[in-house]
Design an enzyme around this catalytic site. Structure first.
Site, PDB file in Angstrom:
ATOM      1  N   CYS A   6      -2.290 -20.957   1.478  1.00  0.00           N
ATOM      2  CA  CYS A   6      -2.189 -22.327   0.984  1.00  0.00           C
ATOM      3  C   CYS A   6      -2.629 -22.503  -0.466  1.00  0.00           C
ATOM      4  O   CYS A   6      -2.336 -23.530  -1.079  1.00  0.00           O
ATOM      5  CB  CYS A   6      -2.997 -23.257   1.881  1.00  0.00           C
ATOM      6  SG  CYS A   6      -2.486 -23.209   3.614  1.00  0.00           S
TER       7      CYS A   6
ATOM      8  N   HIS B 229      -8.204 -28.902  -0.087  1.00  0.00           N
ATOM      9  CA  HIS B 229      -7.141 -28.389   0.778  1.00  0.00           C
ATOM     10  C   HIS B 229      -7.343 -28.985   2.168  1.00  0.00           C
ATOM     11  O   HIS B 229      -8.448 -28.936   2.715  1.00  0.00           O
ATOM     12  CB  HIS B 229      -7.183 -26.866   0.841  1.00  0.00           C
ATOM     13  CG  HIS B 229      -6.350 -26.305   1.961  1.00  0.00           C
ATOM     14  ND1 HIS B 229      -5.014 -26.575   2.085  1.00  0.00           N
ATOM     15  CD2 HIS B 229      -6.687 -25.510   3.021  1.00  0.00           C
ATOM     16  CE1 HIS B 229      -4.546 -25.961   3.157  1.00  0.00           C
ATOM     17  NE2 HIS B 229      -5.542 -25.323   3.751  1.00  0.00           N
TER      18      HIS B 229
ATOM     19  N   GLU C 197       4.410 -20.061   1.868  1.00  0.00           N
ATOM     20  CA  GLU C 197       4.113 -19.001   2.815  1.00  0.00           C
ATOM     21  C   GLU C 197       5.108 -19.058   3.971  1.00  0.00           C
ATOM     22  O   GLU C 197       4.837 -18.587   5.067  1.00  0.00           O
ATOM     23  CB  GLU C 197       2.676 -19.074   3.309  1.00  0.00           C
ATOM     24  CG  GLU C 197       2.229 -20.347   3.954  1.00  0.00           C
ATOM     25  CD  GLU C 197       0.806 -20.267   4.482  1.00  0.00           C
ATOM     26  OE1 GLU C 197       0.589 -19.575   5.491  1.00  0.00           O
ATOM     27  OE2 GLU C 197      -0.100 -20.876   3.868  1.00  0.00           O
TER      28      GLU C 197
END
Length: 445
Positions: A120, A244, A83
């Protein structure tokens, strides 16, 4: 069905390090515990003057190919998740392929290349794509390079500044993998959200409180969806649960939710009921607010129980050891959590072969994915070859003044001149600008 998954992993961490407690906190006038205990972070990683998402991704991939004795002909696919891309048309995978072609005979002209974007979670989506490509029989005996590479910068003074990080994870995805096999069962939780976004801007716009709520809501949905196809998940069914990890403090919240969910209606809930009661059931409340208050009270009590603390210490805490030293790597974050868990098992002499991991990925905007992974017989050899903490320890420690200069260097609006703090050796480096304003790279021996 033939096993498909991750055969090997390599990592390239940004070569610079900022100590949050000793260097960052005093300049902010903050108690160091705000970062080390609140966020759960000790250090952040940053790219040196000659580093960016291409060099980090290419260097991780090069290490992987060298260690596995791979050639371009072995690679049928190169997927990059990021990203932090700087081109709205040309994918980062083509730049990385161009770098690798500088050091190998042959080329990647017959490898499919792409770039994935969904905050993510894109690294896990790219991993899914590669596995599905192989399961579909379209790989012609070749493997896939999946690379997650990001520089997670925030504006100076932003609340997220302490969570910054930079680095790349390269994964070699094959049939009959040595490290982990991915399950075909997956669960998703997804909704149109604006918790974290970058609308034509480098630095993110973040609604911090909302971001936590969305993260937890999507994770819960994904776990419920996973259970709908894989069966109920119990708290002790998995050796580790890599999440995550934008920062470890966020994982603490998600882990508590997961434990509450997986113990609901089990002997664990029965055993806890005498001291903290049973979990609130929505159908027992006429008022939504009263139900939410009851859930909050139960969760606060659960967090203090030894049963929960022992579960967290065994299955969650070991997944955080790398992230707390390097910060948020966006698309690479959950893949660092997996490596941290495997490293912990190796360091403690635990044979994980045949045991399972429950992997929980997330991307703002927003989507979560939960899937299972079975640890393979060759896992220990792969983890030992990585030597991840040696690489973390080798970074250059920045002073605060140096950090400010590094931030200006990688701020697209400033692109300030900066002499490198480290000397490139056996790595790809950013080399300037080409005639069409493209970034150029070279290999330094």
């Amino acid at each position: 069905m033939t096993a498909v998954g991750i055969d090997a992993v390599e990592v390239w961490t940004g070569k610079l390090s900022l100590d949050l407690a000793e260097t960052f906190a005093p300049e902010q006038g903050d108690d160091p515990a705000k970062y080390t205990k609140g966020l759960g972070l000790r250090e952040s990683s940053f790219p040196d003057a000659h580093e960016d998402i291409v060099t980090m991704g290419a260097n991780a991939a090069h290490r992987l190919m060298e260690r596995k004795s791979l050639t371009p002909e072995d690679v049928g696919r190169i997927d990059v998740a990021t990203e932090s891309a700087f081109d709205n048309s040309k994918p980062v995978s083509t730049y990385i392929a161009g770098c690798l072609e500088q050091v190998y005979d042959g080329d990647f002209h017959h490898a499919n290349k792409g770039e994935r974007k969904f905050a993510c979670i894109a690294g896990t989506q790219s991993l899914d794509d590669a596995c599905n490509w192989i399961r579909a029989g379209r790989n012609r005996g070749r493997g896939a390079l999946v690379i997650a590479s990001d520089t997670a910068l925030y504006e100076r003074g932003d609340a997220g500044e302490a969570t910054q990080g930079a680095g790349a994870v390269a994964m070699w995805v094959t049939e009959d993998p040595a490290l982990v096999e991915l399950s075909v069962e997956q669960g998703y939780g997804s909704a149109d959200e604006t918790d974290f976004l970058k609308p034509n801007q480098q630095f993110p716009s973040v609604d911090g409180k909302r971001s936590i709520q969305v993260y937890l809501a999507r994770m819960r949905e994904a776990l419920e969806d996973f259970e709908s196809v894989a069966g109920d998940v119990g708290p002790d069914d998995y050796a580790y649960a890599p999440f995550h990890t934008p920062y470890p403090g966020m994982v603490r919240k998600a882990a508590l939710l997961a434990y509450r969910h997986t113990t609901r209606g089990t002997d664990v809930e029965d055993a806890l009921a005498e001291d903290i009661g049973r979990q609130p059931r929505r159908e027992a409340f006429d008022d939504e607010s009263a139900f939410e208050d009851a859930v909050s009270d139960y969760t606060d009590a659960l967090k203090e129980r030894s049963e929960y603390r022992e579960w967290y210490d065994a299955r969650i805490e070991p997944t955080l050891a790398i992230s707390e030293r390097v910060g948020n790597w966006y698309t690479g974050s959950v893949h660092l959590a997996r490596l941290s868990a495997l490293h912990h098992a190796a360091a403690n002499g635990r044979d994980l072969a045949g045991e399972k991991l429950l992997v929980a990925s997330y991307g703002s905007g927003a989507q979560a994915e939960v899937h299972a992974e079975t640890v393979r017989d060759g896992w220990r050899e792969e983890v030992d070859a990585l030597s991840i903490f040696d690489r973390v320890e080798s970074r250059y420690d920045l002073s605060f003044a140096e950090y400010e200069r590094v931030h200006d260097r990688h701020n697209h609006a400033k692109q300030a001149e900066l002499d490198a703090f480290t000397t490139p050796e056996d790595e790809f480096v950013f080399d300037g600008w080409g005639p069409m304003n493209e970034r150029t790279y070279r290999y330094v021996e």
